[in-house]
Design a protein around this motif. Structure first.
Motif, PDB file in Angstrom:
ATOM      1  N   PRO A 103      -5.472   9.112 -19.659  1.00  0.00           N
ATOM      2  CA  PRO A 103      -6.560   9.373 -18.811  1.00  0.00           C
ATOM      3  C   PRO A 103      -6.947   8.929 -17.934  1.00  0.00           C
ATOM      4  CG  PRO A 103      -6.241   7.608 -20.410  1.00  0.00           C
ATOM      5  CD  PRO A 103      -4.764   8.378 -20.851  1.00  0.00           C
ATOM      6  N   MET A 104      -7.620   9.252 -17.004  1.00  0.00           N
ATOM      7  CA  MET A 104      -7.786   8.630 -15.229  1.00  0.00           C
ATOM      8  C   MET A 104      -7.927   7.221 -15.522  1.00  0.00           C
ATOM      9  SD  MET A 104     -10.220  10.163 -12.095  1.00  0.00           S
ATOM     10  CE  MET A 104     -11.657  10.260 -13.255  1.00  0.00           C
ATOM     11  N   ILE A 105      -8.609   7.192 -16.496  1.00  0.00           N
ATOM     12  CA  ILE A 105      -9.319   4.754 -16.391  1.00  0.00           C
ATOM     13  C   ILE A 105      -7.308   4.441 -16.206  1.00  0.00           C
ATOM     14  CG2 ILE A 105      -9.889   4.672 -18.970  1.00  0.00           C
ATOM     15  CD1 ILE A 105     -11.952   3.495 -15.792  1.00  0.00           C
ATOM     16  N   GLN A 106      -7.082   4.748 -16.930  1.00  0.00           N
ATOM     17  CA  GLN A 106      -5.405   3.886 -17.903  1.00  0.00           C
ATOM     18  C   GLN A 106      -4.644   3.797 -16.628  1.00  0.00           C
ATOM     19  OE1 GLN A 106      -3.567   5.837 -21.184  1.00  0.00           O
ATOM     20  NE2 GLN A 106      -1.588   4.796 -19.937  1.00  0.00           N
ATOM     21  N   HIS A 107      -4.752   5.150 -15.222  1.00  0.00           N
ATOM     22  CA  HIS A 107      -4.378   5.273 -13.685  1.00  0.00           C
ATOM     23  C   HIS A 107      -4.787   4.186 -13.461  1.00  0.00           C
ATOM     24  CE1 HIS A 107      -1.700   8.646 -14.179  1.00  0.00           C
ATOM     25  NE2 HIS A 107      -2.723   8.954 -14.743  1.00  0.00           N
ATOM     26  N   VAL A 108      -5.919   3.887 -12.972  1.00  0.00           N
ATOM     27  CA  VAL A 108      -6.470   2.604 -12.143  1.00  0.00           C
ATOM     28  C   VAL A 108      -6.130   1.647 -13.123  1.00  0.00           C
ATOM     29  CG1 VAL A 108      -8.887   1.829 -11.646  1.00  0.00           C
ATOM     30  CG2 VAL A 108      -9.167   4.677 -11.948  1.00  0.00           C
ATOM     31  N   TYR A 109      -6.366   1.093 -14.459  1.00  0.00           N
ATOM     32  CA  TYR A 109      -6.481  -0.050 -14.747  1.00  0.00           C
ATOM     33  C   TYR A 109      -4.830  -0.704 -14.574  1.00  0.00           C
ATOM     34  CZ  TYR A 109      -6.064  -3.687 -18.622  1.00  0.00           C
ATOM     35  OH  TYR A 109      -6.034  -4.965 -19.098  1.00  0.00           O
ATOM     36  N   GLU A 110      -3.811   0.413 -14.733  1.00  0.00           N
ATOM     37  CA  GLU A 110      -2.922  -0.418 -14.876  1.00  0.00           C
ATOM     38  C   GLU A 110      -2.436  -0.256 -13.076  1.00  0.00           C
ATOM     39  OE1 GLU A 110      -0.423   2.727 -18.116  1.00  0.00           O
ATOM     40  OE2 GLU A 110      -0.144   3.305 -15.852  1.00  0.00           O
ATOM     41  N   LYS A 111      -2.827   0.098 -12.329  1.00  0.00           N
ATOM     42  CA  LYS A 111      -2.793  -0.126 -10.953  1.00  0.00           C
ATOM     43  C   LYS A 111      -3.380  -1.466 -10.352  1.00  0.00           C
ATOM     44  CE  LYS A 111      -0.905   3.115  -8.930  1.00  0.00           C
ATOM     45  NZ  LYS A 111      -1.654   4.165  -8.065  1.00  0.00           N
ATOM     46  N   ALA A 112      -4.658  -2.045 -11.180  1.00  0.00           N
ATOM     47  CA  ALA A 112      -5.318  -2.993 -11.468  1.00  0.00           C
ATOM     48  C   ALA A 112      -4.351  -4.608 -11.836  1.00  0.00           C
ATOM     49  CB  ALA A 112      -7.085  -2.471 -11.670  1.00  0.00           C
ATOM     50  N   HIS A 113      -3.980  -4.774 -12.842  1.00  0.00           N
ATOM     51  CA  HIS A 113      -3.243  -5.108 -14.057  1.00  0.00           C
ATOM     52  C   HIS A 113      -2.157  -5.600 -13.262  1.00  0.00           C
ATOM     53  CE1 HIS A 113      -2.632  -7.651 -16.847  1.00  0.00           C
ATOM     54  NE2 HIS A 113      -2.365  -6.435 -17.542  1.00  0.00           N
ATOM     55  N   ALA A 114      -1.091  -4.914 -12.542  1.00  0.00           N
ATOM     56  CA  ALA A 114       0.229  -5.274 -11.197  1.00  0.00           C
ATOM     57  C   ALA A 114      -0.475  -6.288 -10.366  1.00  0.00           C
ATOM     58  CB  ALA A 114       0.486  -4.095 -11.100  1.00  0.00           C
ATOM     59  N   VAL A 115      -1.529  -6.347 -10.538  1.00  0.00           N
ATOM     60  CA  VAL A 115      -2.367  -7.195  -9.649  1.00  0.00           C
ATOM     61  C   VAL A 115      -3.253  -7.949  -9.701  1.00  0.00           C
ATOM     62  CG1 VAL A 115      -3.219  -7.804  -7.181  1.00  0.00           C
ATOM     63  CG2 VAL A 115      -1.898  -5.379  -7.431  1.00  0.00           C
TER      64      VAL A 115
ATOM     65  N   GLU B 155     -10.875   5.818  -9.240  1.00  0.00           N
ATOM     66  CA  GLU B 155     -10.203   6.064  -7.993  1.00  0.00           C
ATOM     67  C   GLU B 155      -8.598   5.728  -8.450  1.00  0.00           C
ATOM     68  OE1 GLU B 155     -11.403   3.708  -5.194  1.00  0.00           O
ATOM     69  OE2 GLU B 155     -13.314   4.994  -3.803  1.00  0.00           O
ATOM     70  N   PRO B 156      -8.291   6.657  -9.037  1.00  0.00           N
ATOM     71  CA  PRO B 156      -6.367   6.288  -9.430  1.00  0.00           C
ATOM     72  C   PRO B 156      -5.671   6.974  -8.365  1.00  0.00           C
ATOM     73  CG  PRO B 156      -7.344   8.577 -10.004  1.00  0.00           C
ATOM     74  CD  PRO B 156      -9.059   8.179  -9.868  1.00  0.00           C
ATOM     75  N   PHE B 157      -5.907   6.568  -7.133  1.00  0.00           N
ATOM     76  CA  PHE B 157      -4.736   6.993  -6.231  1.00  0.00           C
ATOM     77  C   PHE B 157      -5.112   5.011  -5.636  1.00  0.00           C
ATOM     78  CE2 PHE B 157      -5.580  11.275  -6.505  1.00  0.00           C
ATOM     79  CZ  PHE B 157      -4.367  11.558  -6.221  1.00  0.00           C
ATOM     80  N   VAL B 158      -5.889   4.096  -6.222  1.00  0.00           N
ATOM     81  CA  VAL B 158      -5.639   2.864  -5.270  1.00  0.00           C
ATOM     82  C   VAL B 158      -4.623   2.671  -5.011  1.00  0.00           C
ATOM     83  CG1 VAL B 158      -6.382   1.833  -7.356  1.00  0.00           C
ATOM     84  CG2 VAL B 158      -7.059   0.227  -5.816  1.00  0.00           C
ATOM     85  N   SER B 159      -4.337   1.778  -3.657  1.00  0.00           N
ATOM     86  CA  SER B 159      -3.459   1.142  -3.425  1.00  0.00           C
ATOM     87  C   SER B 159      -2.979  -0.603  -4.278  1.00  0.00           C
ATOM     88  CB  SER B 159      -2.669   1.577  -2.401  1.00  0.00           C
ATOM     89  OG  SER B 159      -3.348   0.921  -2.093  1.00  0.00           O
ATOM     90  N   ARG B 160      -1.950  -0.744  -4.311  1.00  0.00           N
ATOM     91  CA  ARG B 160      -1.004  -2.410  -4.553  1.00  0.00           C
ATOM     92  C   ARG B 160      -2.048  -2.911  -2.840  1.00  0.00           C
ATOM     93  NH1 ARG B 160       1.595  -5.090  -8.091  1.00  0.00           N
ATOM     94  NH2 ARG B 160       2.100  -7.159  -6.993  1.00  0.00           N
ATOM     95  N   GLU B 161      -1.468  -2.381  -2.013  1.00  0.00           N
ATOM     96  CA  GLU B 161      -2.242  -2.967  -1.008  1.00  0.00           C
ATOM     97  C   GLU B 161      -3.419  -3.172  -0.178  1.00  0.00           C
ATOM     98  OE1 GLU B 161      -2.917  -1.342   4.603  1.00  0.00           O
ATOM     99  OE2 GLU B 161      -2.933  -0.205   2.112  1.00  0.00           O
ATOM    100  N   GLN B 162      -4.407  -2.902  -0.794  1.00  0.00           N
ATOM    101  CA  GLN B 162      -5.609  -2.268  -1.235  1.00  0.00           C
ATOM    102  C   GLN B 162      -6.155  -3.015  -1.498  1.00  0.00           C
ATOM    103  OE1 GLN B 162      -6.558   1.993  -2.328  1.00  0.00           O
ATOM    104  NE2 GLN B 162      -7.525   2.321  -0.018  1.00  0.00           N
TER     105      GLN B 162
END
Length: 253
Positions: free
Chosen positions: A28-40, A103-110
């Motif tokens: 699910p799209m929310i999982q992509h966003v969550y995993e990006k955010a939780h990595a930071v 926004e599943p394409f949010v980047s670590r840099e941002q």
């Protein structure tokens, strides 16, 4: 400093109901966003008003907090979620980072850039900008523009082109000048978040329909960081199909 990443996610989107649960490469799209955010950010929660989203987040091992369905904006939802998370965990956070759930394409840099804005003790709120590319339409009112002070703070946000280049033909405005496009990610000191959500809509916000103008109008300092990447929001089913095609071409996000 203690950062809390919150991902507001509504089910009842007018243009795309159920959008956070839309499938992207088997997740699910929310999982992509969550995993990006939780990595930071170690402390990361989805803030939702719908039990279907709550269940989806719990099923992939994420953390979620339920909030009211009456909030007029993601900022207001973040305030309620902050209070609930602090109550549940017994932790007092310094900064809330508001990451859009579509926004599943949010980047670590941002995410790291917006975090770094709070190394400046004068920062009340932080956000991101990206220079307009030469082929992008700077006159598009759906792409808000920002002008920034020499100290890196937002002076004004507008759907109009700012600044106006006097004596230059409009078709040449992007030549030799770097216009800045606003990227809608925010972070707020927690005390500031409580204060801005108590404010009534100001005249400028009503004119432009940009909530960040309420903050400037009331004297809050919005620190701006410049990114070269742009996290594309998925607002419609057509956007979802374009995202799937992009991911297929690139082997994922």
């Amino acid at each position: 400093m203690k950062f809390l990443a919150l991902i507001p996610a509504r089910y009842a989107s007018t243009r795309f109901p159920g959008k956070p649960l839309a499938d992207l490469m088997g997740k699910p799209m929310i999982q992509h966003v969550y995993e990006k955010a939780h990595a930071v950010f170690d402390a990361c929660y989805v803030a939702t008003d719908d039990p279907r989203i709550e269940q989806a987040v719990l099923s992939f091992g994420g953390r979620v907090v339920m909030t009211s369905s009456e909030h007029p904006s993601g900022t207001d939802r973040c305030r309620e979620a902050l209070v609930e998370v602090e109550r549940e965990t017994g932790t007092a956070f310094d900064v809330v980072v508001n990451i859009q759930g579509d926004e599943p394409f949010v980047s670590r840099e941002q995410l790291e850039l917006i975090q770094q804005c709070f190394e400046d003790s004068g920062t009340d709120i932080a956000t991101l900008v990206k220079p307009f590319g030469p082929q992008e339409d700077v006159f598009n009112p759906n792409a808000p523009k920002v002008v920034v002070s020499a100290q890196g703070y937002a002076l004004y946000f507008s759907r109009s082109v700012i600044p106006y280049r006097r004596g230059v033909e409009p078709q040449q405005w992007q030549e030799g000048f770097k216009y800045l496009k606003h990227i809608g990610m925010y972070a707020y000191r927690t005390g500031v978040l409580h204060r801005i959500t108590d404010l009534p809509r100001g005249v400028l916000e009503q004119c432009e329909s940009l909530e960040q103008l309420r903050w400037l109008e009331n004297g809050f300092k919005v620190k701006v960081a410049e990114t070269l990447s742009e996290s594309l929001a998925i607002d419609t089913p057509q956007d979802l199909e374009a995202a799937r095609a992009f991911m297929a071409r690139n082997g994922g996000l």
